[in-house]
Write an enzyme that holds these catalytic residues in place. Sequence first.
Site, PDB file in Angstrom:
ATOM      1  N   GLY A  44       0.135 -12.653   8.275  1.00 32.44           N
ATOM      2  CA  GLY A  44      -1.226 -12.279   7.866  1.00 32.44           C
ATOM      3  C   GLY A  44      -1.716 -11.167   8.770  1.00 32.44           C
ATOM      4  CD  GLU A  67      -2.516  -9.025   4.641  1.00 33.45           C
ATOM      5  OE1 GLU A  67      -2.752  -9.479   5.770  1.00 33.45           O
ATOM      6  OE2 GLU A  67      -3.098  -9.424   3.619  1.00 33.45           O
ATOM      7  CG  ASN A 150       2.151 -16.662  -0.383  1.00 34.18           C
ATOM      8  OD1 ASN A 150       1.906 -17.045   0.762  1.00 34.18           O
ATOM      9  ND2 ASN A 150       1.745 -17.299  -1.454  1.00 34.18           N
ATOM     10  CG  ASP A 173      -7.713 -15.767   5.121  1.00 29.84           C
ATOM     11  OD1 ASP A 173      -8.399 -15.043   5.862  1.00 29.84           O
ATOM     12  OD2 ASP A 173      -7.011 -15.335   4.191  1.00 29.84           O
ATOM     13  CB  THR A 250      -6.107  -8.438  15.460  1.00 26.81           C
ATOM     14  OG1 THR A 250      -7.222  -9.318  15.602  1.00 26.81           O
ATOM     15  CG2 THR A 250      -4.883  -9.031  16.121  1.00 26.81           C
ATOM     16  CD  GLU A 251      -6.855  -3.650  12.745  1.00 28.37           C
ATOM     17  OE1 GLU A 251      -6.182  -4.692  12.873  1.00 28.37           O
ATOM     18  OE2 GLU A 251      -6.388  -2.513  12.946  1.00 28.37           O
ATOM     19  CD  GLU A 252     -11.640 -11.182  10.894  1.00 31.51           C
ATOM     20  OE1 GLU A 252     -11.359 -10.241  10.116  1.00 31.51           O
ATOM     21  OE2 GLU A 252     -12.693 -11.835  10.843  1.00 31.51           O
TER      22      GLU A 252
END
Length: 277
Positions: A44, A67, A150, A173, A250-252
């Site tokens: 992910g 991803e 996936n 998530d 990471t972006e998150e």
Amino acid sequence: SDHNVVYPSKPELMDWHFHFPSRIPPGKESLAEGTAKVEFADIGCGFGGLLFYLAPHFPDKLMVGMEIRTSVTQYVHDKVQVLRKASHALQPSQDNHGDTSESAEQGSANKKARLEGEEGPSETEINTSMVKDAPNIAGSYDNISAMRVNAMKHLPNFFYKGQLSKLFFLHPDPHFKQRKSKNRIISPTLLAEYAYILRPEGILYTITDVEDLHIWMVKHLTAFPLFERIPDDDPFLKEDICVDAVWNATEEGQKVIRNKGSKWFAAFRRIRDPENE
Ligand code: SAM
């Protein structure tokens, strides 16, 4: 949905040359004994911040981001191509004879000029917006790639048993609702797959800003016989550059920092299976 994704039926059939053309030879040769194999997987990976950060720190390791979103995977793929081209353009040219007399200031001005296409090969089109936030242009970025999959399906079709030395689950998530918890990427069934593709002594990293998810991941990983938690203050983690990356690259993770949120981290060691290994 992911039904148009092609999954190899076994690791032998995975075309890694496509992802790492300068590192992995095409066809069957890619399986030859001693040929480099992917060792780090970011599950992910989103926009790939971890990979771009780690690439220059581990030039000898091959890393892949997995991803599920098509457009996001495409973004990472494009950015990798841009950085590979940019780093090629920045290599000292043949007739420089390794001349290092360029001052640091002049060097960076030249670098900028080359990035803007005033020097260097004219066919090299470099998207400077992708380059400007790259942590270290000195890397060649030929050791990272991203693929659309996936990751909850068929991971052992991509990797041999014990192939990976690091597995990352960064801001997965959360799937808050209890009835959705089977959709979580850390789940009792999937842990068996992660343990299979991770070698003994390999490390699995998790981080999240959702405390309930952290508790859930730690509970299931701790209960699984082939993983043991590494204490956060363990000297091993203190020296591990991947830990900084997990926290900050990471972006998150950056978004959580901007919003002044909290993060929960946990790292696990894959332990040897006393019966089989
Ligand atoms: N790890 C990145 C970061 O920290 O910036 C992205 C975090 S984002 C909250 C979660 C990512 O996981 C999304 O990009 C999402 O598309 C991806 N994802 C969710 N389920 C997935 C699956 N089954 N396989 C692969 N990727 C998945």
